[in-house]
Design a protein around this motif. Structure first.
Motif, short mmCIF file in Angstrom:
data_model
loop_
_atom_site.label_atom_id
_atom_site.label_comp_id
_atom_site.label_asym_id
_atom_site.label_seq_id
_atom_site.Cartn_x
_atom_site.Cartn_y
_atom_site.Cartn_z
N THR A 64 -2.34 0.09 -27.05
CA THR A 64 -1.39 1.07 -26.52
C THR A 64 -1.66 1.36 -25.05
OG1 THR A 64 -1.21 2.09 -28.72
CG2 THR A 64 -0.46 3.40 -26.84
N GLU A 65 -2.94 1.45 -24.67
CA GLU A 65 -3.29 1.70 -23.27
C GLU A 65 -2.82 0.55 -22.37
OE1 GLU A 65 -7.47 2.28 -23.32
OE2 GLU A 65 -7.36 4.40 -23.93
N ILE A 66 -2.98 -0.67 -22.84
CA ILE A 66 -2.51 -1.83 -22.05
C ILE A 66 -1.00 -1.78 -21.89
CG2 ILE A 66 -2.25 -4.33 -22.09
CD1 ILE A 66 -5.03 -4.50 -23.36
N ILE A 67 -0.29 -1.46 -22.96
CA ILE A 67 1.18 -1.39 -22.90
C ILE A 67 1.62 -0.31 -21.92
CG2 ILE A 67 3.22 -0.78 -24.25
CD1 ILE A 67 1.87 -2.17 -26.65
N GLU A 68 0.93 0.84 -21.93
CA GLU A 68 1.27 1.93 -21.01
C GLU A 68 0.95 1.55 -19.56
OE1 GLU A 68 -0.82 5.24 -22.59
OE2 GLU A 68 0.66 5.62 -24.18
N ARG A 69 -0.13 0.78 -19.34
CA ARG A 69 -0.45 0.32 -17.99
C ARG A 69 0.67 -0.54 -17.42
NH1 ARG A 69 -6.46 -2.18 -18.07
NH2 ARG A 69 -5.74 -2.92 -16.01
N LYS A 119 0.82 -1.22 0.00
CA LYS A 119 0.00 0.00 0.00
C LYS A 119 0.85 1.26 0.00
CE LYS A 119 -3.56 0.29 2.75
NZ LYS A 119 -4.41 0.16 3.96
N GLU A 120 2.11 1.15 0.34
CA GLU A 120 3.00 2.32 0.29
C GLU A 120 3.29 2.74 -1.14
OE1 GLU A 120 6.52 1.53 2.53
OE2 GLU A 120 5.44 0.80 4.29
N TYR A 121 3.07 1.82 -2.11
CA TYR A 121 3.40 2.10 -3.50
C TYR A 121 2.18 2.28 -4.40
CZ TYR A 121 7.77 0.06 -1.74
OH TYR A 121 8.89 -0.23 -1.00
N VAL A 122 1.09 1.58 -4.09
CA VAL A 122 -0.13 1.68 -4.90
C VAL A 122 -1.34 1.84 -3.98
CG1 VAL A 122 0.67 0.37 -6.92
CG2 VAL A 122 -0.25 -0.86 -4.96
N ASN A 123 -2.40 2.41 -4.51
CA ASN A 123 -3.62 2.66 -3.73
C ASN A 123 -4.49 1.40 -3.72
OD1 ASN A 123 -5.92 3.57 -2.52
ND2 ASN A 123 -6.34 5.21 -3.99
N LEU A 124 -4.63 0.82 -2.52
CA LEU A 124 -5.42 -0.41 -2.38
C LEU A 124 -6.63 -0.20 -1.48
CD1 LEU A 124 -2.49 -2.96 -1.82
CD2 LEU A 124 -3.62 -2.39 -3.97
N GLY A 162 0.02 -2.39 -10.15
CA GLY A 162 -0.32 -1.12 -10.82
C GLY A 162 -0.90 -1.35 -12.20
N ALA A 163 -0.34 -2.32 -12.95
CA ALA A 163 -0.87 -2.64 -14.28
C ALA A 163 -2.28 -3.21 -14.17
CB ALA A 163 0.06 -3.62 -14.99
N ILE A 164 -2.51 -4.05 -13.16
CA ILE A 164 -3.82 -4.67 -12.99
C ILE A 164 -4.87 -3.61 -12.65
CG2 ILE A 164 -5.17 -6.26 -11.54
CD1 ILE A 164 -2.55 -7.87 -11.18
N LEU A 165 -4.52 -2.66 -11.78
CA LEU A 165 -5.47 -1.63 -11.31
C LEU A 165 -5.42 -0.35 -12.11
CD1 LEU A 165 -4.92 -2.05 -7.45
CD2 LEU A 165 -6.58 -3.22 -8.93
N ASN A 166 -4.60 -0.33 -13.17
CA ASN A 166 -4.42 0.86 -14.01
C ASN A 166 -3.93 2.03 -13.16
OD1 ASN A 166 -4.35 2.37 -16.32
ND2 ASN A 166 -6.57 2.78 -16.39
N GLN A 167 -2.90 1.78 -12.37
CA GLN A 167 -2.26 2.80 -11.56
C GLN A 167 -0.76 2.82 -11.87
OE1 GLN A 167 -2.97 2.55 -7.33
NE2 GLN A 167 -5.07 1.83 -7.60
N THR A 168 -0.13 3.97 -11.60
CA THR A 168 1.32 4.07 -11.70
C THR A 168 1.90 4.03 -10.30
OG1 THR A 168 1.17 5.41 -13.71
CG2 THR A 168 3.26 5.45 -12.50
N PRO A 169 2.72 3.03 -9.99
CA PRO A 169 3.28 2.95 -8.63
C PRO A 169 4.07 4.20 -8.28
CG PRO A 169 3.70 0.93 -9.85
CD PRO A 169 3.17 1.92 -10.84
N SER A 170 4.00 4.59 -7.01
CA SER A 170 4.72 5.77 -6.52
C SER A 170 5.75 5.31 -5.51
CB SER A 170 3.74 6.75 -5.89
OG SER A 170 4.43 7.84 -5.32
N PHE A 171 7.01 5.59 -5.78
CA PHE A 171 8.09 5.18 -4.88
C PHE A 171 8.72 6.43 -4.27
CE2 PHE A 171 8.01 2.01 -8.36
CZ PHE A 171 7.55 0.93 -7.62
N PRO A 172 9.09 6.38 -2.98
CA PRO A 172 9.67 7.55 -2.32
C PRO A 172 11.01 7.93 -2.93
CG PRO A 172 9.85 5.59 -0.92
CD PRO A 172 8.97 5.22 -2.08
#
Length: 806
Positions: A436-441, A9-14, A187-197
């Motif tokens: 293209t959207e899937i590849i970007e996810r 949860k520190e990296y993606v919104n769950l 992140g790919a499954i939930l269509n999110q971009t992981p955020s790392f500190p």
């Protein structure tokens, strides 16, 4: 891979997903979640306590009487048997009515007359495995940080409000052996971009790492990347609670702050690290090379290892100080007195690490990652992160710069593919925009080359991708396997049927089982000696490069050795009557051929009796003629056009020279039958034992008589008997051959009904008596025709075999 839900949860919104729902989504996209482990789900009324007083109980050598502040008006008196309990500690307290792991309920009780209002707990009693509990607290209670508030629920302090996902990672998805890799996947499954500190690394500028250490790699193929950072002025101490929690949830025991940091960074980035005590290196030179033959190294577990050139070692220029990628050496490891750390981050050749781990039986989290692959682009980042944490948690300072040897540079993999190719492979109708959207996810780059054609840029963190099929698989995973349309197979259907070889194999097994034999299945691999014994052909041996053991090193050339082992095993367990058969493949090396020649053989071993003892008497013991009779009936059932011939053979390896016959078909030897040599039988503790083996493939390929059905003859037959005095060297097969060749068209059967040697028979001679049956299915036989044919037989026997008609 054990993945903490809270860490993820520190990296993606769950926030919108429970751990179970997240596990389902991950499993549906190709990485199986074997279990979701809820920590502390059944634990109740467990709080933080502060030990106010502690004193030894009179009359006991281990019990202590304590008063504990649990956040209520009055402190609780609790009797505790832990050796490390002391006043001033913040501890875990199970109040009366609490339930611990395993359903244990805590009650108010008396111990030796002293009231105990609850229990001061160890981590084991809360359900933690012994393998992950810090060594300091392995034999006693766990001590919480000083800022823990008495009376508060202990869950948050121990991270027990978390769930752990047990991911089954296949070798092709080693990128998911890290928290960041899993974060990219989720992140790919939930269509999110992981955020790392962001990493904050402060370096000292008064000296350079290159002034303190130098690096050399003997063969850049063995270590394409090798980096080292220096951290000075560190203090070795216990890790903070947050770091211990993350390691324990991942199944790793906390040791100290420096070692724990290397394990933490390995879990986050998938990059194994190793920390050396710089002052123990004995040199400023680091040389990565192959070990010398019989070179010694005492590893961290205190075991002296004997190395070979198959092992890669880290040396101080002369002596080994670590097994590369597997385990550090005892002569350079971190201790309580360590003040300067040499931090290693590298990429080692995977096959070398795998062979070393297998050879020395040293499997580890580190070696597992090197074997499967690591993200080359994260090596420097992982080293920097670990160095920053060592400076922060150890009170040290990071020396400026990284000393490194790099033979490769991280770069994206570029794969060209068309949308039409993806749709044709998956049976979908995706548009270029959707692809293209899937590849970007997935965090990949994409660029349109032409209309419908894309260039996909795959970052180094996904080193498993290199061809179009990999892109198609990723699109299918993220699009959803359940959304791919189901289609029925097209084209003409073909009725299944058994091949000639399969039919003959099944018939053979049914026949032998009907004759009283039981099927056995033995290993195709055996020792070199057993592989050559009883072989029908003398060809070179075929050895495995990495056998399981010396007993399973060489591919067999005969089935009999394995069957004899099975017979000996049964005989050692009081089974005196053994009759086993096997159908299986044997292996030969043919000159000029790369691939091995494989032949399907049938073999059997018989000892004792095929009949059970009864009130009528003991069952007859198996002999040569018993086994030969089974074979004759079996070959007759095949309907071969050419007759099987048995010829005496004294040359077969492992067999009795006077009781063995070769089996010939169309003039070629396809097997043998007879008694095994008494010395070979003795090796297996067997009595008189008979065997046979033949090439079933040769029987399959042989021409067969057409199967014709005819009515029962209406006309009677007749027979003639003949007694012969022949030389002892003349075989039954020779006599049969002469009779068959001269018996005429009405001869139907030849039966030997008497064999005699002894008194009234001169030395070197034997008496054979045969019955010849004649039958004309279309008319009554004329006596003149039978006599004429019989006379021809007698004349041929006299002229060809020099027999005397008695």
């Amino acid at each position: 891979m054990l993945v903490s839900y809270n860490w993820l949860k520190e990296y993606v919104n769950l926030d919108q997903l429970t751990p179970a729902e997240l596990a389902d989504k991950i499993t549906l996209t190709g990485i199986e979640v074997e279990d979701v482990i809820s920590q502390g789900g059944n634990l109740t009324k467990i709080v933080v306590g502060e030990v106010l007083t502690e004193e030894k109980m009179e009359g006991s050598d281990h019990l202590h009487i304590t008063t504990v502040n649990v956040g209520e008006e009055e402190p609780y008196q609790i009797v505790c048997g832990a050796p490390n309990v002391a006043a001033g500690q913040k501890v875990i307290v199970a109040l009366p009515g609490a339930r611990l792991a395993g359903g244990l309920k805590i009650k108010k009780s008396k111990l030796r007359g002293h009231v105990s209002n609850g229990m001061i707990c160890s981590l084991q009693e809360l359900g933690f495995s012994d393998s992950v509990i810090p060594k300091k607290f392995a034999d006693g209670i766990y001590v919480l940080p000083e800022d823990a508030e008495p009376g508060e629920e202990v869950r948050s302090y121990l991270g027990m409000d978390d769930a752990v996902l047990d991911l089954s990672i296949t070798p092709n998805r080693a990128d998911a052996l890290s928290m960041r890799g899993v974060a990219y996947e989720v992140g790919a499954i939930l269509n999110q971009t992981p955020s790392f500190p962001e990493l904050e690394l402060k370096e000292t500028s008064d000296k350079q790492a290159g002034d303190l250490v130098s690096i050399a790699v003997e063969d850049e193929k063995d270590a394409p990347v090798y980096k080292m950072r220096i951290i000075e002025g560190v203090t070795v101490k216990e890790s903070p609670l947050w770091l211990q929690q993350k390691l324990m949830k991942a199944g790793i025991r906390p040791i100290d702050n420096l070692v724990d940091i290397t394990n933490y960074v390995m879990l986050e980035y998938g990059q194994p690290l190793h920390a050396f005590d710089y002052d123990k290196l004995g040199s400023k030179e680091i040389l990565v090379r192959r070990a010398k033959e019989d070179e010694k190294l005492v590893t961290l577990d205190g075991t002296e290892r004997t190395l070979s050139p198959e092992n890669l070692v880290i040396t101080n220029g002369s002596e080994p100080i670590a097994l590369a990628g597997v385990m550090g050496g005892e002569n350079s490891h971190i201790t309580d007195t360590t003040t300067t750390v040499a931090l290693e981050a590298a990429l080692f050749e995977s096959t070398l690490i795998r062979k070393t781990a297998q050879q020395l039986n040293l499997r580890s989290e580190s070696s597992s990652r090197f074997e499967k692959g690591i993200n080359v682009a994260a090596i420097q980042q992982a080293a920097d992160h670990a160095a920053a944490l060592m400076a922060e948690l150890g009170g040290g300072r990071v020396v400026e710069g990284t000393v490194s040897q790099e033979a490769i540079q991280p770069e994206d993999t570029r794969i060209h593919i068309t949308v039409e190719k993806i749709n044709r492979s998956l049976g979908t109708k995706l548009t270029e925009k959707e692809v293209t959207e899937i590849i970007e996810r997935l965090g990949f780059g994409s660029k349109q080359i032409t209309d419908g054609e894309l260039e996909v840029s795959v970052p180094p963190r996904r080193w498993d991708m290199s061809i179009q099929a990999d892109v198609i698989e990723e699109v299918a995973r993220i699009y959803g396997y359940h959304r791919i349309p189901a289609t029925l197979p097209s084209g003409d259907t073909t009725l299944g049927e058994l091949s000639d070889a399969q039919r003959l194999d099944r018939h053979t097994r049914r026949f032998l089982e009907g004759s009283g034999l039981s099927q056995a299945i033995t290993y195709s691999l055996t020792t070199t000696e057993k592989a050559n014994r009883f072989a029908l052909r003398d060809t070179p041996d075929t050895h495995l490069d990495w056998p399981m053991s010396e007993e399973h090193k060489t591919l067999r050339k005969s089935l009999i050795s394995g069957l004899l082992d099975s017979a000996g095993y049964n005989r050692a367990r009081s089974m005196k009557d053994v009759a086993l058969y096997e159908t299986g493949r044997v292996f030969f090396q043919e000159e000029g051929q790369v691939l091995l020649a494989e032949e399907e053989h049938v073999a059997a071993v018989l000892t004792g009796s095929l009949e059970q003892d009864s009130w009528l008497g003991d069952g007859a013991q198996v002999d040569f003629f018993t086994v030969k009779g089974i074979l004759e009936e079996l070959f007759a059932s095949y309907g071969l056009k050419e007759a099987i011939v048995f010829k005496a053979d004294s040359t077969q390896d492992g067999m009795h020279p006077g009781r063995t016959a070769a089996i010939e078909l169309n003039g070629k030897t396809i097997g043998f039958v007879g008694q095994i040599h008494p010395l070979a039988a003795k090796e297996h503790d067997l009595d008189e034992t008979y065997v046979f083996e033949f090439n079933l493939d040769a029987v399959v390929e042989a021409e067969k008589e057409p199967l014709l059905y005819s009515a029962i003859p209406k006309y009677p037959g007749t027979s003639r008997d003949i007694a012969l005095l022949v030389d002892e060297e003349v075989t039954h097969q020779q006599v049969l051959t002469v009779i068959e060749e001269n018996g005429g068209k009405w001869l139907r059967e030849i039966r030997l009904f008497d064999l005699y040697q002894g008194e009234s028979i001169q030395e070197g001679k034997k008496s054979l008596a045969y019955s010849l049956a004649y039958l004309n299915p279309e008319a009554t036989l004329v006596e003149e025709d039978v006599n004429k044919a019989f006379e021809k037989v007698k004349e041929a026997l006299v002229s060809q075999l020099n027999v005397e008609i008695r």
